[in-house]
Enzyme design. Structure first.
Site, short mmCIF file in Angstrom:
data_model
loop_
_atom_site.label_atom_id
_atom_site.label_comp_id
_atom_site.label_asym_id
_atom_site.label_seq_id
_atom_site.Cartn_x
_atom_site.Cartn_y
_atom_site.Cartn_z
CE1 TYR A 35 0.96 -9.38 1.87
CE2 TYR A 35 2.68 -7.73 1.57
CZ TYR A 35 1.37 -8.15 1.38
OH TYR A 35 0.49 -7.35 0.69
CB ILE B 50 -1.69 -5.81 7.81
CG1 ILE B 50 -0.80 -6.30 8.96
CG2 ILE B 50 -0.99 -4.68 7.05
CD1 ILE B 50 0.57 -6.79 8.52
CB THR C 207 -0.95 -0.02 1.21
OG1 THR C 207 -1.67 -1.26 1.22
CG2 THR C 207 -1.94 1.13 1.18
CE LYS D 21 -0.80 -7.69 4.44
NZ LYS D 21 -0.21 -6.44 3.87
#
Length: 298
Positions: A137, A207, A48, A166
């Site tokens: 991740y 998240i 992001t 994540k």
């Protein structure tokens, strides 16, 4: 090491630009807003945050700003430190640790299509290079690389400071399977659309992209779920449905930055190519949905 160290409501920070450069003042203000609205941790320079188009100097600066802004608060910094070159990921991890980050988030290596053994060696090298928590991740839709359940569990068991993953694969079955085989693992949702399903199935945090805009609501949703008050968590999740949907009408972070601009939370709607502003049609759709939410700018 306490493997529970960075959980709860976390925000995948956008990176504001102004005149082609990182808008450092706005970035610090955005982080302060997160601190004031109940977020447990901020995640700078991830997907992001447009990390793929930041220079290494900008990447380091964003981490430094996040650490400095969160200093003296309860909010932790989980710094993005991923690369498809292991030596580079190690370097980013070391920088984050040396400059005060509480932990790192490391995306699966993209483009080079490593084997599961290669992924294991990659993450083991990162974990051994620092003594702060490491969150894996898994986002195969972006990386073209899936970290298997077996590899995630092996890394968790073999590396003391790898405390969880994540999960942004969209695969709820995989999430349930992970916790069934290793219930000590900290499973973190990486997709706002499935925050509630993951939290209600044993996840320990999120998240979030949406929390850039609505940190108080994401914090409340997360903490209600962690307290097993699923009725209230579900209520907030339902309220967030429309905004979660519109914030992914184009590639992240295009819609969330647009929403932040409309709300007056950032001064300039700038991206780094190849990302660009949304279509006029989607801009109007984002604006329409946002009328339902009371969001204050600076």
């Amino acid at each position: 090491m306490d493997k529970n160290i960075i959980i709860g409501a976390m925000t995948a920070l956008i990176t504001p630009f102004k005149n082609g450069k990182v808008d450092e003042q706005s970035y610090a203000r955005l982080i302060k807003r997160q601190i004031e609205n109940g977020i447990d941790a901020v995640v700078p320079v991830g997907t992001t945050g447009e990390s793929a188009t930041l220079t290494h100097e900008e990447h380091r600066t964003c981490i430094e700003i996040a650490v400095e802004t969160c200093k003296g608060t309860k909010v932790k910094v989980l710094a993005g430190a991923g690369s498809n070159a292991t030596h580079e990921a190690v370097g980013l991890a070391k920088f984050a640790k040396e400059h005060g980050a509480d932990g790192i988030l490391s995306v699966a290596p993209y483009y080079n299509k490593p084997t599961q053994q290669g992924l294991y060696e990659h993450y083991k090298a990162i974990a051994q290079s620092v003594d702060i928590p490491v969150l894996l991740y898994n986002v195969p839709g972006r990386t073209g690389c899936e970290i298997s359940t077996d590899t995630i569990i092996k890394l968790f068991r073999d590396c003391e400071n790898i405390y969880g993953v994540k999960e942004a694969s969209g695969n709820i079955d995989k999430c349930v399977d992970l916790l069934a085989h290793e219930p000590r693992m900290m499973l973190i949702s990486g997709e706002d659309a499935i925050n509630y399903p993951i939290l209600s199935n044993g996840g320990k945090g999120v998240i979030s992209v949406t929390s850039n805009l609505l940190p108080d609501m994401i914090s409340a949703l997360t903490h209600f779920a962690l307290d097993e008050n699923y009725k209230e968590a579900k209520k907030i999740n339902d309220e967030l449905y429309n905004i979660n949907k519109i914030l992914f009408c184009e590639s992240n972070p295009i819609p969330i930055k647009t929403a932040m601009y409309i709300a007056g939370l950032i001064e300039s709607l700038e991206f780094r190519l190849p990302l660009c502003p949304p279509s006029k049609e989607n801009f109007a759709k984002i604006e329409e949905v946002m009328k339902k939410y009371k969001i204050k700018g600076f």
